[in-house]
Design a protein around this motif. Structure first.
Motif, PDB file in Angstrom:
ATOM      1  N   GLN A  73       0.463  -0.884   0.244  1.00  0.00           N
ATOM      2  CA  GLN A  73       0.422  -0.100  -0.300  1.00  0.00           C
ATOM      3  C   GLN A  73       0.455   1.335  -0.160  1.00  0.00           C
ATOM      4  O   GLN A  73       0.300   2.085  -0.959  1.00  0.00           O
ATOM      5  N   ALA A  74       1.695   1.357   0.631  1.00  0.00           N
ATOM      6  CA  ALA A  74       2.655   2.846   0.991  1.00  0.00           C
ATOM      7  C   ALA A  74       3.431   2.387  -0.113  1.00  0.00           C
ATOM      8  O   ALA A  74       3.978   3.651  -0.847  1.00  0.00           O
ATOM      9  N   ALA A  75       3.934   1.233  -1.035  1.00  0.00           N
ATOM     10  CA  ALA A  75       4.056   1.647  -2.642  1.00  0.00           C
ATOM     11  C   ALA A  75       3.940   2.657  -3.567  1.00  0.00           C
ATOM     12  O   ALA A  75       3.917   3.076  -4.521  1.00  0.00           O
ATOM     13  N   ARG A  76       2.178   1.543  -3.273  1.00  0.00           N
ATOM     14  CA  ARG A  76       1.180   2.154  -4.572  1.00  0.00           C
ATOM     15  C   ARG A  76       0.741   3.829  -4.015  1.00  0.00           C
ATOM     16  O   ARG A  76       0.779   4.695  -5.401  1.00  0.00           O
ATOM     17  N   GLU A  77       1.102   4.618  -3.089  1.00  0.00           N
ATOM     18  CA  GLU A  77       0.660   5.797  -2.408  1.00  0.00           C
ATOM     19  C   GLU A  77       1.374   6.719  -3.007  1.00  0.00           C
ATOM     20  O   GLU A  77       1.898   7.868  -3.212  1.00  0.00           O
ATOM     21  N   VAL A  78       3.218   6.031  -3.045  1.00  0.00           N
ATOM     22  CA  VAL A  78       4.436   7.071  -3.622  1.00  0.00           C
ATOM     23  C   VAL A  78       4.386   6.984  -4.779  1.00  0.00           C
ATOM     24  O   VAL A  78       4.095   7.930  -5.959  1.00  0.00           O
ATOM     25  N   ARG A  79       3.924   5.854  -5.537  1.00  0.00           N
ATOM     26  CA  ARG A  79       4.185   5.639  -7.382  1.00  0.00           C
ATOM     27  C   ARG A  79       2.597   7.049  -7.175  1.00  0.00           C
ATOM     28  O   ARG A  79       3.172   7.171  -8.077  1.00  0.00           O
ATOM     29  N   SER A  80       1.737   6.601  -7.164  1.00  0.00           N
ATOM     30  CA  SER A  80       0.806   7.333  -7.308  1.00  0.00           C
ATOM     31  C   SER A  80       0.496   8.989  -6.857  1.00  0.00           C
ATOM     32  O   SER A  80       0.717   9.477  -7.927  1.00  0.00           O
ATOM     33  N   HIS A  81       1.969   9.691  -5.927  1.00  0.00           N
ATOM     34  CA  HIS A  81       1.658  10.606  -5.578  1.00  0.00           C
ATOM     35  C   HIS A  81       2.970  11.207  -6.405  1.00  0.00           C
ATOM     36  O   HIS A  81       2.880  11.943  -6.866  1.00  0.00           O
ATOM     37  N   VAL A  82       3.611  10.711  -7.504  1.00  0.00           N
ATOM     38  CA  VAL A  82       4.630  10.869  -8.196  1.00  0.00           C
ATOM     39  C   VAL A  82       3.948  11.209  -9.023  1.00  0.00           C
ATOM     40  O   VAL A  82       4.063  12.973 -10.490  1.00  0.00           O
ATOM     41  N   GLN A  84       0.536  11.725 -10.228  1.00  0.00           N
ATOM     42  CA  GLN A  84      -0.537  13.023  -9.669  1.00  0.00           C
ATOM     43  C   GLN A  84       0.729  14.195 -10.050  1.00  0.00           C
ATOM     44  O   GLN A  84      -0.028  15.893  -9.810  1.00  0.00           O
ATOM     45  N   ASN A  85       1.699  14.224  -9.284  1.00  0.00           N
ATOM     46  CA  ASN A  85       2.377  15.663  -9.164  1.00  0.00           C
ATOM     47  C   ASN A  85       3.757  16.024  -9.863  1.00  0.00           C
ATOM     48  O   ASN A  85       4.470  16.790  -9.762  1.00  0.00           O
ATOM     49  N   PHE A  86       4.724  15.020 -10.864  1.00  0.00           N
ATOM     50  CA  PHE A  86       5.280  15.080 -11.363  1.00  0.00           C
ATOM     51  C   PHE A  86       5.802  15.374 -12.355  1.00  0.00           C
ATOM     52  O   PHE A  86       4.143  14.743 -12.957  1.00  0.00           O
ATOM     53  N   LYS A 107      13.701  24.629 -12.456  1.00  0.00           N
ATOM     54  CA  LYS A 107      13.325  23.520 -11.399  1.00  0.00           C
ATOM     55  C   LYS A 107      11.904  23.235 -10.689  1.00  0.00           C
ATOM     56  O   LYS A 107      11.257  23.655 -10.767  1.00  0.00           O
ATOM     57  N   ARG A 108      11.967  22.038 -10.867  1.00  0.00           N
ATOM     58  CA  ARG A 108      11.094  21.222 -11.392  1.00  0.00           C
ATOM     59  C   ARG A 108      10.833  19.511 -10.786  1.00  0.00           C
ATOM     60  O   ARG A 108      12.177  19.171 -10.829  1.00  0.00           O
ATOM     61  N   GLU A 109       9.966  19.011 -10.077  1.00  0.00           N
ATOM     62  CA  GLU A 109       9.924  17.683  -9.228  1.00  0.00           C
ATOM     63  C   GLU A 109       9.300  16.474 -11.178  1.00  0.00           C
ATOM     64  O   GLU A 109       8.594  16.717 -11.888  1.00  0.00           O
ATOM     65  N   ILE A 110      10.217  16.000 -11.507  1.00  0.00           N
ATOM     66  CA  ILE A 110      10.320  14.797 -12.262  1.00  0.00           C
ATOM     67  C   ILE A 110       9.919  13.431 -12.366  1.00  0.00           C
ATOM     68  O   ILE A 110      11.004  13.207 -11.388  1.00  0.00           O
ATOM     69  N   TYR A 111       9.306  12.759 -13.748  1.00  0.00           N
ATOM     70  CA  TYR A 111       9.966  11.214 -13.299  1.00  0.00           C
ATOM     71  C   TYR A 111      10.257  10.935 -14.710  1.00  0.00           C
ATOM     72  O   TYR A 111       9.760  11.182 -15.327  1.00  0.00           O
ATOM     73  N   GLY A 112      11.335   9.564 -14.767  1.00  0.00           N
ATOM     74  CA  GLY A 112      10.718   9.107 -16.446  1.00  0.00           C
ATOM     75  C   GLY A 112      11.454   7.706 -16.088  1.00  0.00           C
ATOM     76  O   GLY A 112      11.408   6.999 -15.209  1.00  0.00           O
ATOM     77  N   LEU A 132      11.906   4.667  -8.546  1.00  0.00           N
ATOM     78  CA  LEU A 132       9.817   5.246  -8.641  1.00  0.00           C
ATOM     79  C   LEU A 132       9.515   3.540  -7.802  1.00  0.00           C
ATOM     80  O   LEU A 132       9.894   2.701  -8.605  1.00  0.00           O
ATOM     81  N   PRO A 133       9.486   2.893  -7.032  1.00  0.00           N
ATOM     82  CA  PRO A 133       8.958   2.500  -6.203  1.00  0.00           C
ATOM     83  C   PRO A 133       7.596   1.243  -8.110  1.00  0.00           C
ATOM     84  O   PRO A 133       6.961   2.217  -8.015  1.00  0.00           O
ATOM     85  N   PRO A 134       7.832   0.310  -8.136  1.00  0.00           N
ATOM     86  CA  PRO A 134       7.388  -0.079  -9.383  1.00  0.00           C
ATOM     87  C   PRO A 134       6.165  -0.791  -8.336  1.00  0.00           C
ATOM     88  O   PRO A 134       5.878  -0.954  -7.367  1.00  0.00           O
ATOM     89  N   LEU A 135       4.747  -0.801  -9.824  1.00  0.00           N
ATOM     90  CA  LEU A 135       3.266  -1.417  -9.074  1.00  0.00           C
ATOM     91  C   LEU A 135       3.528  -2.393  -8.277  1.00  0.00           C
ATOM     92  O   LEU A 135       4.006  -3.228  -8.945  1.00  0.00           O
ATOM     93  N   PRO A 136       3.058  -2.300  -6.773  1.00  0.00           N
ATOM     94  CA  PRO A 136       3.104  -4.186  -7.203  1.00  0.00           C
ATOM     95  C   PRO A 136       2.139  -4.959  -7.516  1.00  0.00           C
ATOM     96  O   PRO A 136       1.421  -4.669  -8.378  1.00  0.00           O
ATOM     97  N   PRO A 137       2.539  -6.272  -7.084  1.00  0.00           N
ATOM     98  CA  PRO A 137       1.557  -6.962  -7.963  1.00  0.00           C
ATOM     99  C   PRO A 137       0.105  -7.417  -8.121  1.00  0.00           C
ATOM    100  O   PRO A 137      -0.510  -6.642  -6.954  1.00  0.00           O
TER     101      PRO A 137
END
Length: 143
Positions: A73-82, A84-86, A107-112, A132-137
């Motif tokens: 659940q924590a991994a899902r929340e971290v990934r979702s936050h990134v 939605q906001n990066f 300067k901004r937050e990015i992912y890729g 970025l944590p992978p989506l849990p199975p």
């Protein structure tokens, strides 16, 4: 329960718990064991010293299941936050992270995405980045 030290094809080290040694073999064959850093399924066991039983009590099965659920659940929340906001920059992540770090881009937050070699070069050059944590199975793929 058996704890194995594992390593993926990209040299990421991690540990995983299995009910028996045959559980490990079965899960690897079914593609259920993956690196938590890069998602690679090319995983192998590493040499490790056997654990010596002490007076500490091992967590019960319900406790292990609860901990696993909390971590997923924590991994899902971290990934979702990134997500939605990066800003997603795709495979231009390494170049864009370097440009931001060196002041050539806003300067901004990015992912890729980045290759292991690109990530190593960024870290060697002091450019902050983290996987970025992978989506849990999905629950139906859990062991």
């Amino acid at each position: 329960m058996i704890r194995y030290a594992l390593r993926c094809e990209h040299e990421h080290g991690f540990e995983a718990w299995f009910g028996t040694s045959t559980d490990y073999d079965d899960q690897v064959a079914r593609g259920l064991v993956e690196c938590p850093l890069c998602g690679s399924h090319a995983v192998s066991k590493q040499i490790m010293a056997p654990a010596v039983a002490g007076t500490k009590k091992a967590p019960s099965q319900p406790d292990l299941a609860r901990m696993q659920t909390m971590m997923m659940q924590a991994a899902r929340e971290v990934r979702s936050h990134v997500e939605q906001n990066f800003d997603y920059v795709g495979d231009a992540f390494a170049r864009e992270a370097r440009d931001i770090h060196e002041g050539r881009s806003e300067k901004r937050e990015i992912y890729g995405e980045a290759t292991p070699a690109e990530v190593k070069k960024l870290k060697d050059d002091g450019v902050p980045c983290a996987p970025l944590p992978p989506l849990p199975p999905a629950p139906d793929k859990l062991n």
